[in-house]
Design an enzyme around this catalytic site. Structure first.
Site, PDB file in Angstrom:
ATOM      1  N   ARG A   1      -2.135  -6.056  -8.456  1.00  0.00           N
ATOM      2  CA  ARG A   1      -1.060  -6.990  -8.130  1.00  0.00           C
ATOM      3  C   ARG A   1      -0.911  -8.071  -9.183  1.00  0.00           C
ATOM      4  O   ARG A   1       0.167  -8.328  -9.684  1.00  0.00           O
ATOM      5  CB  ARG A   1      -1.330  -7.647  -6.775  1.00  0.00           C
ATOM      6  CG  ARG A   1      -0.928  -6.775  -5.621  1.00  0.00           C
ATOM      7  CD  ARG A   1      -1.544  -7.250  -4.357  1.00  0.00           C
ATOM      8  NE  ARG A   1      -2.985  -7.109  -4.409  1.00  0.00           N
ATOM      9  CZ  ARG A   1      -3.791  -7.290  -3.384  1.00  0.00           C
ATOM     10  NH1 ARG A   1      -3.287  -7.664  -2.241  1.00  0.00           N
ATOM     11  NH2 ARG A   1      -5.086  -7.121  -3.491  1.00  0.00           N
TER      12      ARG A   1
ATOM     13  N   HIS B   1       0.845  -1.205   0.000  1.00  0.00           N
ATOM     14  CA  HIS B   1       0.000   0.000   0.000  1.00  0.00           C
ATOM     15  C   HIS B   1       0.877   1.250   0.000  1.00  0.00           C
ATOM     16  O   HIS B   1       0.619   2.204  -0.728  1.00  0.00           O
ATOM     17  CB  HIS B   1      -0.870   0.057   1.261  1.00  0.00           C
ATOM     18  CG  HIS B   1      -1.931  -0.998   1.356  1.00  0.00           C
ATOM     19  ND1 HIS B   1      -2.103  -1.776   2.470  1.00  0.00           N
ATOM     20  CD2 HIS B   1      -2.901  -1.389   0.482  1.00  0.00           C
ATOM     21  CE1 HIS B   1      -3.135  -2.597   2.299  1.00  0.00           C
ATOM     22  NE2 HIS B   1      -3.633  -2.403   1.090  1.00  0.00           N
TER      23      HIS B   1
ATOM     24  N   LYS C   1     -17.638  -6.506   5.759  1.00  0.00           N
ATOM     25  CA  LYS C   1     -16.350  -7.081   6.168  1.00  0.00           C
ATOM     26  C   LYS C   1     -16.147  -6.854   7.654  1.00  0.00           C
ATOM     27  O   LYS C   1     -16.514  -5.812   8.183  1.00  0.00           O
ATOM     28  CB  LYS C   1     -15.202  -6.384   5.420  1.00  0.00           C
ATOM     29  CG  LYS C   1     -15.051  -6.817   3.983  1.00  0.00           C
ATOM     30  CD  LYS C   1     -13.752  -6.256   3.413  1.00  0.00           C
ATOM     31  CE  LYS C   1     -13.589  -6.571   1.939  1.00  0.00           C
ATOM     32  NZ  LYS C   1     -12.410  -5.901   1.352  1.00  0.00           N
TER      33      LYS C   1
ATOM     34  N   SER D   1      -2.959  -7.601   2.930  1.00  0.00           N
ATOM     35  CA  SER D   1      -3.239  -7.475   4.365  1.00  0.00           C
ATOM     36  C   SER D   1      -3.652  -8.835   4.932  1.00  0.00           C
ATOM     37  O   SER D   1      -3.274  -9.187   6.049  1.00  0.00           O
ATOM     38  CB  SER D   1      -4.360  -6.467   4.615  1.00  0.00           C
ATOM     39  OG  SER D   1      -3.994  -5.203   4.152  1.00  0.00           O
TER      40      SER D   1
END
Ligand code: ADP
Length: 162
Positions: free
Chosen positions: A90, A17, A41, A128
């Site tokens: 990514r 990040h 979430k 994460s």
């Protein structure tokens, strides 16, 4: 002046990040890192903890600020007078979801552009979730997150015992 919003869960902020934040800060005049409160979430860190960690990590970047939002991202972007959403890419697995979100955000507000920054190869495996998994098992997360984030993770898992 071009203002960009970099939204995400940042639960917690990783070096991946941070790399995107640093690069965005060289491209745009102002970058607002926006922690998203997603009711679907269940994050490990509270909104305040996530924001505080980002503030500390980005304190040396004068044109970066930290905010938070719930609800529609395009509304937050509009309220901040920003014209750009920044996202990191990514791998090809990120692509489908990101592509769908970018098109939907364009439908919601055609004046906002989504810009993708490709992850550095050495951070392209980093998320994460994987950091939390390693930390929860007592593994070493140095090189993936900062020392302060690593300590926060250790504190969480020591108290929750998860
Ligand atoms: P979200 O739940 O919105 O995907 P994340 O915090 O997981 O929130 O990610 C926020 C943004 O940062 C996403 O665009 C994601 O693809 C990007 N990102 C996450 N990890 C990395 C990394 N290691 N390198 C580059 N970009 C990343």
């Amino acid at each position: 002046m071009t203002i960009a919003v970099y939204p995400g869960s940042f639960d917690p902020i990783t070096f991946g990040h941070l790399d995107i934040i640093e690069r965005a800060a060289t491209i745009f005049d102002r970058v607002i890192v926006a922690v998203c409160l997603n009711p679907g979430k269940k994050p490990l860190f509270t909104m305040e903890e996530r924001m505080e960690m980002i503030v500390r990590e980005s304190s040396q970047l004068a044109n970066v600020e930290v905010g938070c939002f719930r609800g529609l991202l395009t509304e937050f972007v509009r309220r901040k007078n920003a014209g750009v959403i920044v996202r990191g890419l990514r791998a090809i697995t990120d692509f489908e979801n990101e592509f769908q979100m970018a098109l939907m955000n364009r439908k919601l507000n055609s004046e906002i552009e989504t810009v993708f920054l490709v992850a550095q190869p050495n951070y392209s495996y980093l998320s994460s979730s994987i950091v939390k998994e390693i930390a929860s098992l007592g593994g070493n997360v140095s090189g993936l997150v900062s020392e302060q984030v690593s300590q926060h993770l250790q504190g969480k898992y020591a108290t929750t015992g998860e």
